[in-house]
Enzyme design. Structure first.
Site, PDB file in Angstrom:
ATOM      1  CG  ASP A  83      41.891  40.912  35.791  1.00 26.12           C
ATOM      2  OD1 ASP A  83      41.150  39.897  35.782  1.00 26.12           O
ATOM      3  OD2 ASP A  83      41.576  41.834  36.854  1.00 26.12           O
ATOM      4  CB  SER A  84      38.329  42.265  33.559  1.00 24.80           C
ATOM      5  OG  SER A  84      38.484  42.864  35.356  1.00 24.80           O
ATOM      6  CB  CYS A  94      36.600  35.863  41.370  1.00 24.19           C
ATOM      7  SG  CYS A  94      36.310  38.112  40.858  1.00 24.19           S
ATOM      8  CD  GLU A 120      38.003  47.194  38.636  1.00 24.29           C
ATOM      9  OE1 GLU A 120      38.402  47.733  38.105  1.00 24.29           O
ATOM     10  OE2 GLU A 120      39.272  45.362  38.386  1.00 24.29           O
ATOM     11  CG  HIS A 125      38.349  41.858  40.708  1.00 22.49           C
ATOM     12  ND1 HIS A 125      38.693  41.297  39.383  1.00 22.49           N
ATOM     13  CD2 HIS A 125      38.173  43.090  41.167  1.00 22.49           C
ATOM     14  CE1 HIS A 125      39.136  42.205  38.658  1.00 22.49           C
ATOM     15  NE2 HIS A 125      38.423  42.828  38.841  1.00 22.49           N
ATOM     16  CB  CYS A 165      40.363  37.222  34.280  1.00 24.45           C
ATOM     17  SG  CYS A 165      38.837  37.434  34.108  1.00 24.45           S
TER      18      CYS A 165
HETATM   19  N1  DGL Z   1      39.026  38.938  38.333  1.00 25.54           N
HETATM   20  C1  DGL Z   1      38.353  38.591  37.129  1.00 25.54           C
HETATM   21  C2  DGL Z   1      37.981  36.846  37.838  1.00 25.54           C
HETATM   22  O1  DGL Z   1      38.773  36.378  37.782  1.00 25.54           O
HETATM   23  C3  DGL Z   1      36.823  39.030  36.539  1.00 25.54           C
HETATM   24  C4  DGL Z   1      36.245  39.984  37.975  1.00 25.54           C
HETATM   25  C5  DGL Z   1      35.138  40.694  36.958  1.00 25.54           C
HETATM   26  O2  DGL Z   1      35.419  41.450  35.696  1.00 25.54           O
HETATM   27  O3  DGL Z   1      33.824  40.396  36.834  1.00 25.54           O
HETATM   28  O4  DGL Z   1      36.839  36.615  36.857  1.00 25.54           O
END
Ligand code: DGL
Length: 269
Positions: A9-10, A183, A151, A185, A72
């Site tokens: 993931d990011s 997302c 984050e 996150h 991600c």
């Molecule tokens: N967790 C990621 C997603 O599912 C990316 C969030 C990000 O880095 O902007 O899209």
């Protein structure tokens, strides 16, 4: 098969998928990569996200994983097909599992989707949902501020609550009965999101369904781990390992070791 499942993931978002994989597949070893030095991916151009995803996958291949999971949505939306075409091992994304879970859940056929700018712009959820059921109505909203809050570890602050409230304002008036957290996150913020959307809107996290898909693929391919010993997972991140470790340990509810990754490729950052 004793090789690990590589999950990327990011940043910390993919840990929502990791947690479900640990719960549903406790014998599987995981190697996780969070690209915290370059998060968020949401505002980045698609070609940049594609390039980063290839770089991380290349890095992870040295560990000879049996499967790659792009945990991600932003990267899944733009890079899944290319990565799949390039690798000979199974590659799983998070968008189709999330779409399937929403179709299974909705009763009135109105499905909300929130995600990064990149994911929403790609229309990947709309496409995935309509592929299964052309009759659903999809209401999407980019929430560009949320991934960065996660984050930085701000899950329950007043500031976070008010950003979540503002981000969901438009969606609140729509008659949806489920909302895809598009997302990885966002499950960190599900208390705040649920408070804003109210009890009649079911939140869909792709984590459960993605773990189920991983389980199904491994089973059908005869690739499930066979050892009864407790796997030792590996966590890697490209940025500050201290905050990553703190967030990961509290989310996973266990002690972990995090190794910072020093990129060998000079043009990478
Ligand atoms: N967790 C990621 C997603 O599912 C990316 C969030 C990000 O880095 O902007 O899209």
């Amino acid at each position: 098969m004793q090789q690990a499942i590589a999950i990327l993931d990011s940043g910390v978002g993919g840990l929502t998928v990791v947690k479900e994989v640990m719960r549903q597949l406790p014998q599987e070893k995981i190697i996780y990569f969070g690209d915290t030095a370059r998060a968020p991916y949401g505002p980045r151009a698609p070609h940049e996200v594609v390039q980063y995803t290839h770089q991380i996958v290349d890095y992870l291949l040295q560990f000879q994983p049996k499967m790659v999971v792009i945990a991600c949505n932003t990267a899944t939306a733009v890079a899944l097909d290319e990565i799949r075409a390039r690798l000979s091992i199974p590659v799983v994304g998070v968008i189709h599992p999330g779409a399937r879970a929403a179709i299974k859940t909705t009763r009135n056929g109105v499905i909300g989707v929130i995600g990064t700018e990149g994911t929403i712009k790609s229309n990947a959820y709309e496409y995935a949902l309509r592929q299964i059921s052309p009759y659903v109505r999809v209401v999407s909203e980019p929430c560009p501020k949320l991934a960065s809050l996660v984050e930085s570890g701000q899950f329950y602050t007043e500031h976070t609550r008010s950003v979540v409230e503002q981000s969901l304002q438009r969606l609140k008036s729509e008659p949806m009965d489920c909302l895809i957290l598009g997302c990885t996150h966002y499950p960190f913020l599900s208390d705040a999101i649920s408070d804003v959307m109210g009890p009649d809107v079911t939140l869909i996290s792709s984590a459960d369904e993605t773990a189920r898909e991983i389980s199904t693929i491994l089973y059908h391919k005869g690739m499930l781990a066979t050892s009864n010993s407790i796997p030792i997972h590996q966590f890697l991140c490209s940025g500050d390992p201290v905050l990553f470790k703190q967030i990961a340990q509290s989310w996973l509810n266990e002690q972990i070791r995090v190794s910072p990754v020093v990129w060998q490729v000079p043009h990478i950052i």
